[in-house]
Enzyme design. Structure first.
Site, PDB file in Angstrom:
ATOM      1  N   ASP A   1     -97.000 -31.828  38.249  1.00 23.30           N
ATOM      2  CA  ASP A   1     -96.454 -32.477  38.055  1.00 23.30           C
ATOM      3  C   ASP A   1     -96.432 -33.858  37.376  1.00 23.30           C
ATOM      4  O   ASP A   1     -95.428 -35.021  38.328  1.00 23.30           O
ATOM      5  CB  ASP A   1     -94.934 -31.918  39.027  1.00 23.30           C
ATOM      6  N   GLU A   2     -97.488 -34.730  38.038  1.00 24.66           N
ATOM      7  CA  GLU A   2     -98.175 -36.252  37.771  1.00 24.66           C
ATOM      8  C   GLU A   2     -98.706 -36.453  36.131  1.00 24.66           C
ATOM      9  O   GLU A   2     -99.720 -35.885  35.944  1.00 24.66           O
ATOM     10  CB  GLU A   2     -98.642 -36.166  38.582  1.00 24.66           C
TER      11      GLU A   2
ATOM     12  N   ASP B   1     -94.044 -39.365  38.219  1.00 25.22           N
ATOM     13  CA  ASP B   1     -94.163 -37.981  39.898  1.00 25.22           C
ATOM     14  C   ASP B   1     -93.205 -37.442  39.693  1.00 25.22           C
ATOM     15  O   ASP B   1     -92.028 -37.469  40.252  1.00 25.22           O
ATOM     16  CB  ASP B   1     -94.566 -38.654  41.019  1.00 25.22           C
TER      17      ASP B   1
END
Length: 357
Positions: free
Chosen positions: A109-110, A11
């Site tokens: 974003d993960e 993350d």
């Protein structure tokens, strides 16, 4: 000791804001809020991301810009630059893919990595995680937090445990000990409304949630109650899968006002499905995979897909599967800003029939 499954969840920390700080060093150390400006955004603008300085003022994702401005009038408010964030995300995700044979980009974003075939135990996985953190820091000037466990659910919760730049490992035999003291809000799909209802039932920790019977949870929350029953026990058998196909047809639609109204969402999907069907007929192509993509009010974007056994071209199947996928998104309490529909895994019917005969 040889572990059965070793899953990582990476993350990127305060991603949008961190990219802006990288591009504009003068923002560092100051409260930075990414989203619509406070003047033009008063009506419907929301915070996309706030850096950790801004979070000290109680500002968080999906908060109305007007409220964020009242909490921190001295903060720096800037519009989101999604083209830049997508570009940086693609660069990072490409770097991550070399560390595992199975990867799944969960959002901009993960990413999940299944490193079961790359490592024998969590100690080796820890070394890989450190390499990932160093590579992202050195090459992208950004930090990330990583969670490692035996399934996606616990790995994701673990990545949020020591932010920013954290690394948390939860082996199989430590999962219950790790989860028990946490709030049920940490579980996927449990938002503020569900959290409040659980508190009204006297359930304030995952340990107390685990003590509740399945019947009690199903009576109160329906299908989601059954899911919470499993999640409270750290159970998640879902595989790490990447939803990418070489060729596809897709449509996206952004609503004027964010919505959770299923009827409106299904009508929108029906229009898109009809347009996609027309394209398939022109090309005499058939699909096997249906994907629904949802972008929430805070620009957090997720996708869900399902592959059927035989290729078809009709809208009825497309919409039936799309509704199943949409229902999963609607379990989240956030409103939807944009919805997309894609069919892929395309084939020519004649070729497929030859394979079947």
């Amino acid at each position: 000791m040889l572990e059965k499954r070793i899953i990582m969840h990476i993350d990127l920390d305060a991603f949008f804001a961190s990219v802006e700080e990288r591009e504009h060093p003068e923002y560092r150390g100051k409260p930075l809020i990414v989203g619509a400006g406070p003047i033009e955004g008063l009506k419907r603008g929301v915070v996309s991301t706030a850096n950790y300085e801004a979070r000290k003022f109680g500002i968080h994702s999906a908060m109305p810009i007007s409220i964020a401005h009242k909490k921190c009038p001295e903060g720096i408010f800037i519009p989101a630059n999604h083209e830049l964030y997508e570009k940086v995300s693609q660069s990072i995700m490409l770097r991550l893919k070399k560390y595992a044979d199975k990867t799944e980009q969960y959002s901009i974003d993960e990413m999940f990595l299944d490193v079961s075939d790359k490592t024998k135990n969590f100690k080796q996985a820890e070394e890989i995680a450190k390499k990932i953190k160093n590579e992202i820091k050195e090459n992208e000037q950004l930090t990330c937090s990583i969670g490692i466990s035996s399934n996606k659910l616990v790995a994701k919760i673990a990545s949020d445990f020591k932010k920013p730049a954290g690394l948390t490992i939860v082996p199989q035999n430590k999962i219950q000990e790790f989860l028990d003291p946490l709030s049920p809000r940490k579980l996927i799909g449990v938002g503020p409304k569900t959290e409040t209802r659980l508190k009204d039932m006297g359930i304030e920790t995952i340990k107390k949630l685990r003590a509740a019977s399945k019947e009690k949870l199903v009576d109160a929350f329906g299908v989601h109650g059954e899911e919470m029953y499993s999640m409270a026990r750290g159970i998640d058998n879902s595989p790490v899968e990447e939803y990418t196909e070489i060729k596809s047809h897709n449509r996206n639609y952004t609503f004027q006002e964010d919505t959770k109204e299923k009827e409106l969402l299904m009508k929108t999907l029906a229009i898109m499905a009809s347009e996609i069907e027309n394209e398939l007929k022109k090309e005499k192509m058939f699909y096997k995979t249906i994907t629904v993509r949802c972008r929430y009010s805070n620009f957090d974007t997720h996708i869900k897909s399902k592959t059927i056994k035989l290729p078809v071209s009709d809208t009825e199947t497309m919409l039936k599967v799309a509704e199943e996928l949409l229902d999963e998104f609607l379990k989240d309490e956030r409103k939807i800003r944009q919805i997309g529909l894609r069919v892929s895994n395309l084939t020519n019917k004649k070729i497929e029939q030859q394979k079947l005969t």
